[in-house]
Scaffold this motif. Structure first.
Motif, PDB file in Angstrom:
ATOM      1  N   THR A   1      -1.711   6.483   1.875  1.00 23.82           N
ATOM      2  CA  THR A   1      -1.837   5.085   2.284  1.00 23.82           C
ATOM      3  C   THR A   1      -3.147   4.879   3.031  1.00 23.82           C
ATOM      4  O   THR A   1      -3.841   3.879   2.824  1.00 23.82           O
ATOM      5  CB  THR A   1      -0.647   4.659   3.171  1.00 23.82           C
TER       6      THR A   1
ATOM      7  N   GLN B   1       0.814  -1.219   0.000  1.00 22.83           N
ATOM      8  CA  GLN B   1       0.000   0.000   0.000  1.00 22.83           C
ATOM      9  C   GLN B   1       0.851   1.274   0.000  1.00 22.83           C
ATOM     10  O   GLN B   1       0.548   2.195  -0.772  1.00 22.83           O
ATOM     11  CB  GLN B   1      -0.969  -0.003   1.179  1.00 22.83           C
ATOM     12  N   PRO B   2       1.914   1.355   0.811  1.00 23.24           N
ATOM     13  CA  PRO B   2       2.737   2.567   0.767  1.00 23.24           C
ATOM     14  C   PRO B   2       3.403   2.802  -0.595  1.00 23.24           C
ATOM     15  O   PRO B   2       3.595   3.944  -1.016  1.00 23.24           O
ATOM     16  CB  PRO B   2       3.788   2.346   1.858  1.00 23.24           C
TER      17      PRO B   2
ATOM     18  N   ALA C   1       0.769   4.166  -2.814  1.00 22.14           N
ATOM     19  CA  ALA C   1       0.540   5.552  -2.402  1.00 22.14           C
ATOM     20  C   ALA C   1       1.580   6.489  -3.013  1.00 22.14           C
ATOM     21  O   ALA C   1       1.247   7.557  -3.529  1.00 22.14           O
ATOM     22  CB  ALA C   1       0.562   5.655  -0.876  1.00 22.14           C
TER      23      ALA C   1
ATOM     24  N   GLN D   1      -6.088   2.249   2.155  1.00 25.74           N
ATOM     25  CA  GLN D   1      -6.580   1.275   3.133  1.00 25.74           C
ATOM     26  C   GLN D   1      -8.104   1.320   3.227  1.00 25.74           C
ATOM     27  O   GLN D   1      -8.765   0.280   3.220  1.00 25.74           O
ATOM     28  CB  GLN D   1      -5.977   1.545   4.517  1.00 25.74           C
TER      29      GLN D   1
END
Length: 72
Positions: free
Chosen positions: A30, A19-20, A23, A34
């Motif tokens: 992030t 996810q990061p 992002a 989420q």
């Protein structure tokens, strides 16, 4: 119906992105990613496009309902 967030998450995982990382590539936080992946976010069209573009997804396929409908 498989929701939008699950589709995005599956594609992200398939590409081996955390996810990061998504992002950083998309410019979407992030936390927002989420929420969207959990089905708790309601992204604007602009946010959605920024998010799916690096995943190589097309907006019409992401928004399409994959569940066949039976007309009565």
């Amino acid at each position: 119906m498989e929701n939008l967030g699950i589709r995005i998450q599956k594609r992200r995982v398939l590409l081996g992105l955390l996810q990061p990382e998504l992002a950083a590539i998309s410019g979407i936080s992030t936390r927002t990613i989420q929420l969207i992946e959990r089905g708790q976010g309601n992204p604007s069209l602009e946010t959605l496009i920024k998010l799916i573009d690096p995943l190589g997804l097309k907006i019409e396929l992401v928004l399409k309902d994959p569940t066949p409908r039976i007309e009565a």
